[in-house]
Design an enzyme around this catalytic site. Structure first.
Site, PDB file in Angstrom:
ATOM      1  N   THR A 135       0.804  -1.222   0.000  1.00 25.10           N
ATOM      2  CA  THR A 135       0.000   0.000   0.000  1.00 25.10           C
ATOM      3  C   THR A 135       0.838   1.273   0.000  1.00 25.10           C
ATOM      4  O   THR A 135       1.965   1.281   0.508  1.00 25.10           O
ATOM      5  CB  THR A 135      -0.908   0.001   1.253  1.00 25.10           C
ATOM      6  N   GLU A 137       0.317   3.495   1.962  1.00 27.07           N
ATOM      7  CA  GLU A 137       0.454   3.858   3.377  1.00 27.07           C
ATOM      8  C   GLU A 137       1.826   3.459   3.931  1.00 27.07           C
ATOM      9  O   GLU A 137       2.124   3.729   5.093  1.00 27.07           O
ATOM     10  CB  GLU A 137      -0.662   3.227   4.212  1.00 27.07           C
ATOM     11  N   TYR A 160      -1.574   0.570  10.920  1.00 34.64           N
ATOM     12  CA  TYR A 160      -1.860  -0.139   9.669  1.00 34.64           C
ATOM     13  C   TYR A 160      -0.624  -0.121   8.769  1.00 34.64           C
ATOM     14  O   TYR A 160      -0.181  -1.153   8.260  1.00 34.64           O
ATOM     15  CB  TYR A 160      -3.049   0.523   8.957  1.00 34.64           C
ATOM     16  N   LYS A 164       1.643  -3.282   7.490  1.00 38.20           N
ATOM     17  CA  LYS A 164       1.787  -3.559   6.055  1.00 38.20           C
ATOM     18  C   LYS A 164       3.260  -3.526   5.627  1.00 38.20           C
ATOM     19  O   LYS A 164       3.651  -4.220   4.682  1.00 38.20           O
ATOM     20  CB  LYS A 164       0.977  -2.540   5.245  1.00 38.20           C
TER      21      LYS A 164
HETATM   22  P1  NAP Z   1     -11.624  -4.360   2.298  1.00 39.41           P
HETATM   23  O1  NAP Z   1     -12.768  -4.021   1.395  1.00 39.41           O
HETATM   24  O2  NAP Z   1     -11.567  -3.791   3.669  1.00 39.41           O
HETATM   25  O3  NAP Z   1     -11.582  -5.965   2.399  1.00 39.41           O
HETATM   26  C1  NAP Z   1     -10.767  -6.604   3.340  1.00 39.41           C
HETATM   27  C2  NAP Z   1     -10.998  -8.101   3.252  1.00 39.41           C
HETATM   28  O4  NAP Z   1     -10.147  -8.741   4.201  1.00 39.41           O
HETATM   29  C3  NAP Z   1     -12.432  -8.527   3.588  1.00 39.41           C
HETATM   30  O5  NAP Z   1     -12.772  -9.616   2.773  1.00 39.41           O
HETATM   31  C4  NAP Z   1     -12.289  -8.985   5.037  1.00 39.41           C
HETATM   32  O6  NAP Z   1     -13.256  -9.946   5.410  1.00 39.41           O
HETATM   33  C5  NAP Z   1     -10.920  -9.633   4.979  1.00 39.41           C
HETATM   34  N1  NAP Z   1     -10.304  -9.778   6.296  1.00 39.41           N
HETATM   35  C6  NAP Z   1     -10.020  -8.824   7.199  1.00 39.41           C
HETATM   36  N2  NAP Z   1      -9.402  -9.339   8.269  1.00 39.41           N
HETATM   37  C7  NAP Z   1      -9.305 -10.678   8.039  1.00 39.41           C
HETATM   38  C8  NAP Z   1      -8.777 -11.771   8.776  1.00 39.41           C
HETATM   39  N3  NAP Z   1      -8.218 -11.595   9.970  1.00 39.41           N
HETATM   40  N4  NAP Z   1      -8.847 -13.006   8.235  1.00 39.41           N
HETATM   41  C9  NAP Z   1      -9.445 -13.200   7.023  1.00 39.41           C
HETATM   42  N5  NAP Z   1      -9.964 -12.213   6.286  1.00 39.41           N
HETATM   43  C10 NAP Z   1      -9.887 -10.969   6.787  1.00 39.41           C
HETATM   44  O7  NAP Z   1     -10.233  -3.995   1.616  1.00 39.41           O
HETATM   45  P2  NAP Z   1      -9.920  -3.677   0.070  1.00 39.41           P
HETATM   46  O8  NAP Z   1     -10.087  -2.216  -0.160  1.00 39.41           O
HETATM   47  O9  NAP Z   1     -10.585  -4.651  -0.798  1.00 39.41           O
HETATM   48  O10 NAP Z   1      -8.337  -3.925   0.052  1.00 39.41           O
HETATM   49  C11 NAP Z   1      -7.805  -5.217  -0.227  1.00 39.41           C
HETATM   50  C12 NAP Z   1      -6.368  -5.284   0.281  1.00 39.41           C
HETATM   51  O11 NAP Z   1      -5.586  -4.279  -0.346  1.00 39.41           O
HETATM   52  C13 NAP Z   1      -6.223  -5.034   1.778  1.00 39.41           C
HETATM   53  O12 NAP Z   1      -5.144  -5.830   2.221  1.00 39.41           O
HETATM   54  C14 NAP Z   1      -5.863  -3.572   1.872  1.00 39.41           C
HETATM   55  O13 NAP Z   1      -5.149  -3.336   3.058  1.00 39.41           O
HETATM   56  C15 NAP Z   1      -5.006  -3.419   0.629  1.00 39.41           C
HETATM   57  N6  NAP Z   1      -4.989  -2.107   0.001  1.00 39.41           N
HETATM   58  C16 NAP Z   1      -6.165  -1.471  -0.312  1.00 39.41           C
HETATM   59  C17 NAP Z   1      -6.115  -0.255  -0.974  1.00 39.41           C
HETATM   60  C18 NAP Z   1      -7.362   0.471  -1.378  1.00 39.41           C
HETATM   61  O14 NAP Z   1      -7.262   1.665  -1.708  1.00 39.41           O
HETATM   62  N7  NAP Z   1      -8.514  -0.191  -1.430  1.00 39.41           N
HETATM   63  C19 NAP Z   1      -4.859   0.302  -1.331  1.00 39.41           C
HETATM   64  C20 NAP Z   1      -3.700  -0.392  -1.018  1.00 39.41           C
HETATM   65  C21 NAP Z   1      -3.769  -1.612  -0.370  1.00 39.41           C
HETATM   66  P3  NAP Z   1     -14.674  -9.525   6.043  1.00 39.41           P
HETATM   67  O15 NAP Z   1     -15.567  -9.202   4.881  1.00 39.41           O
HETATM   68  O16 NAP Z   1     -15.047 -10.750   6.784  1.00 39.41           O
HETATM   69  O17 NAP Z   1     -14.415  -8.334   6.932  1.00 39.41           O
HETATM   70  O1  F7E Z   2      -8.974   8.274   3.957  1.00 35.70           O
HETATM   71  C1  F7E Z   2      -9.222  11.792   5.022  1.00 35.70           C
HETATM   72  C2  F7E Z   2      -8.327  10.894   5.833  1.00 35.70           C
HETATM   73  O2  F7E Z   2     -10.055   6.289   4.968  1.00 35.70           O
HETATM   74  C3  F7E Z   2      -8.436   9.073   2.934  1.00 35.70           C
HETATM   75  C4  F7E Z   2      -7.302   2.179   2.653  1.00 35.70           C
HETATM   76  O3  F7E Z   2      -7.851   1.458   1.576  1.00 35.70           O
HETATM   77  O4  F7E Z   2      -6.116   3.621   1.153  1.00 35.70           O
HETATM   78  C5  F7E Z   2      -7.062   3.609   2.199  1.00 35.70           C
HETATM   79  O5  F7E Z   2      -6.587   4.347   3.312  1.00 35.70           O
HETATM   80  C6  F7E Z   2      -8.111  10.449   3.469  1.00 35.70           C
HETATM   81  C7  F7E Z   2      -7.312  10.469   4.768  1.00 35.70           C
HETATM   82  O6  F7E Z   2      -8.393   6.022   3.068  1.00 35.70           O
HETATM   83  C8  F7E Z   2     -12.531  11.660   6.465  1.00 35.70           C
HETATM   84  O7  F7E Z   2      -7.770  11.606   6.940  1.00 35.70           O
HETATM   85  C9  F7E Z   2     -11.146  13.191   5.846  1.00 35.70           C
HETATM   86  O8  F7E Z   2      -6.312  11.439   4.663  1.00 35.70           O
HETATM   87  O9  F7E Z   2     -10.597   6.907   2.576  1.00 35.70           O
HETATM   88  P1  F7E Z   2      -9.612   6.841   3.664  1.00 35.70           P
HETATM   89  P2  F7E Z   2      -6.854   5.911   3.501  1.00 35.70           P
HETATM   90  O10 F7E Z   2      -6.637   6.196   4.922  1.00 35.70           O
HETATM   91  O11 F7E Z   2      -6.050   6.676   2.510  1.00 35.70           O
HETATM   92  C10 F7E Z   2      -4.825   3.070   1.476  1.00 35.70           C
HETATM   93  C11 F7E Z   2      -3.964   3.136   0.255  1.00 35.70           C
HETATM   94  C12 F7E Z   2      -4.924   1.726   2.101  1.00 35.70           C
HETATM   95  O12 F7E Z   2      -4.026   0.905   1.939  1.00 35.70           O
HETATM   96  C13 F7E Z   2      -6.009   1.522   3.090  1.00 35.70           C
HETATM   97  O13 F7E Z   2      -6.266   0.124   3.259  1.00 35.70           O
HETATM   98  O14 F7E Z   2      -9.356  11.110   3.779  1.00 35.70           O
HETATM   99  N1  F7E Z   2     -10.550  11.989   5.588  1.00 35.70           N
HETATM  100  N2  F7E Z   2     -12.342  13.019   6.381  1.00 35.70           N
HETATM  101  C14 F7E Z   2     -11.407  11.028   5.967  1.00 35.70           C
HETATM  102  N3  F7E Z   2     -11.288   9.677   5.898  1.00 35.70           N
HETATM  103  C15 F7E Z   2     -12.337   8.949   6.357  1.00 35.70           C
HETATM  104  N4  F7E Z   2     -12.258   7.611   6.294  1.00 35.70           N
HETATM  105  N5  F7E Z   2     -13.466   9.530   6.882  1.00 35.70           N
HETATM  106  C16 F7E Z   2     -13.622  10.889   6.948  1.00 35.70           C
HETATM  107  O15 F7E Z   2     -14.625  11.399   7.426  1.00 35.70           O
END
Ligand code: NAP
Ligand code: F7E
Length: 359
Positions: A135, A137, A160, A164
């Site tokens: 990520t 992050e 987080y 990661k």
């Molecule tokens: P998400 O919608 O939050 O999905 C997370 C998945 O992980 C869900 O299926 C959840 O199951 C499962 N999970 C969580 N804890 C678990 C555990 N202890 N054992 C088994 N399964 C578990 O996340 P996403 O946005 O699809 O992201 C997928 C992956 O990419 C994650 O690893 C995230 O950290 C990473 N990532 C996401 C982004 C992004 O912008 N979306 C960017 C960079 C990296 P439940 O449905 O049961 O909760």
């Molecule tokens: O926040 C700001 C907050 O929670 C984005 C995950 O998929 O992407 C995701 O992480 C930004 C941050 O995503 C609110 O402070 C303002 O700066 O949508 P977010 P994230 O933290 O960037 C990365 C790449 C991952 O890997 C993660 O798994 O938005 N923000 N106001 C807010 N964020 C939230 N959630 N809620 C607010 O009200």
């Protein structure tokens, strides 16, 4: 020829569900890890489950297995049974702000969980190609270090991010130490109508529609000035698949190279539902006002601030473009528009409010 088998952890999540779709369309047999939950949470994959078994001769290509990233035995026994060609580790406690509330659990699932999966694979399925969901992050978000690429140094700012980082580094160590095919996809934020409701894009899109329809008076937000590089999730899963189709494993940044603030996101989402959003005041007193009515429709709520913030993300995905021939297609504007359209369609069939309580 033998059908390819893939094992996806996190299959019920945003990315896992799109990846399952993609692999099924490519002819794979797909095995997903699901947790036992007391309330059913398979809405993202229900359509895939219903697609199969329509006729008695239908081949079943989508299978679910109970397990958990914190339960290595479950991972070992699934891998032993499935012997997958490809493993996609997408499971994680993926909410950055929540990781400050539950840092231990986040470390168990997002750091030690990766080690458990790698060890299980090394023991029973060492030839499987493995994708680790890393990520943006991992980066500090310091403005002086943008755009971020594979060589930008890592300095995470959340429980987080550091969990990661362990996952990314242990993945690299298994690649270098044991010669296993393991890739880190360093994916920048990617969104879709399947994004969890407490991530900012989905929250803002739902909030704007609810304000427009009179279901909610205002939308509470946190830091408006953070900047993110937002892409469209299905395209990012195509990149994950491509990483496992190369001759050699490597790490890749996947991003659009465009960055926008939360403020711009809110302006765009409200604009798309027909409201012009203007800003008044400063700091915690700042509010977003409907230019036509003078009503406050966005407030700042410290509940959504993080103890530490990643301020500025903008990815440089030139390596992915060169090696994987991958490039993003959907622009930020198109992404938010498609999320608004999907939400409007959803609201037509459901009357419930979004639950903007946590994060
Ligand atoms: P998400 O919608 O939050 O999905 C997370 C998945 O992980 C869900 O299926 C959840 O199951 C499962 N999970 C969580 N804890 C678990 C555990 N202890 N054992 C088994 N399964 C578990 O996340 P996403 O946005 O699809 O992201 C997928 C992956 O990419 C994650 O690893 C995230 O950290 C990473 N990532 C996401 C982004 C992004 O912008 N979306 C960017 C960079 C990296 P439940 O449905 O049961 O909760
Ligand atoms: O926040 C700001 C907050 O929670 C984005 C995950 O998929 O992407 C995701 O992480 C930004 C941050 O995503 C609110 O402070 C303002 O700066 O949508 P977010 P994230 O933290 O960037 C990365 C790449 C991952 O890997 C993660 O798994 O938005 N923000 N106001 C807010 N964020 C939230 N959630 N809620 C607010 O009200």
């Amino acid at each position: 020829m033998e059908r390819k088998r893939a094992f996806i952890t996190g299959v019920t999540g945003q990315d896992g569900s799109y990846l399952a779709e993609l692999l099924l369309a490519k002819g794979y047999e797909v095995h997903g890890l699901v947790r036992r939950t007391s309330t059913f949470n398979r809405h993202n994959i229900e359509h895939l489950l219903h697609l199969q078994g329509l006729t008695p001769t239908d081949e079943k290509r989508f299978h679910l297995h109970y397990g958990d990233m914190t339960d290595m035995h479950s991972l070992l026994s699934i891998l032993q049974k499935v012997v997958p060609h490809e493993i996609y580790n997408l499971a994680a406690q993926s909410h950055v702000r929540v990781s400050f509330d539950i840092p231990f659990y986040t470390a168990f699932s997002d750091a030690i969980g990766v080690l458990s999966l790698l060890e299980a694979a090394r023991i029973v399925s060492p030839n499987a190609k493995i994708y680790q969901a890393s990520t943006s992050e991992l980066y500090s978000g310091d403005k002086r270090e943008t755009p971020q690429n594979e060589n930008t140094h890592f300095r995470p700012r959340s429980p987080y991010g550091v969990a990661k980082l362990y996952g990314a580094e242990i993945a690299r160590i298994y690649r270098e130490g044991y010669g296993m095919y393991v890739c880190n996809g360093i994916l920048f934020n990617h969104e879709s109508p399947r994004r969890g409701e407490n991530f900012v894009t989905r929250k803002v899109v739902m909030g704007a529609i609810e304000v427009k329809q009179g279901r909610r008076e205002f939308l509470p937000l946190g830091n408006l000035d953070a900047r993110r590089d937002w892409g469209y999730a299905p395209e990012y899963m195509e990149a994950a698949w491509k990483m496992l189709q190369q001759k050699k494993p490597d790490d890749y940044v996947i991003a659009t190279g465009e960055t926008h603030s939360i403020r711009e996101l809110a302006e765009l989402a409200f604009h798309l539902v027909g409201i012009t959003l203007t800003w008044k005041g400063r700091g915690r007193q700042e509010r977003g006002v409907d230019a036509a009515t003078g009503k406050t429709i966005v407030t700042i709520d410290p509940l959504y601030f993080r103890p530490n913030e990643v301020e500025h993300l903008c990815g440089d995905a030139r390596k992915a473009r060169r090696v994987l021939k991958w490039r993003p297609k959907t622009t930020f504007k198109e992404l938010i528009r498609l999320m608004v359209d999907a939400e409007l369609e959803h609201f037509e069939h459901h009357t419930s409010h979004s639950s903007m309580v946590l994060s």
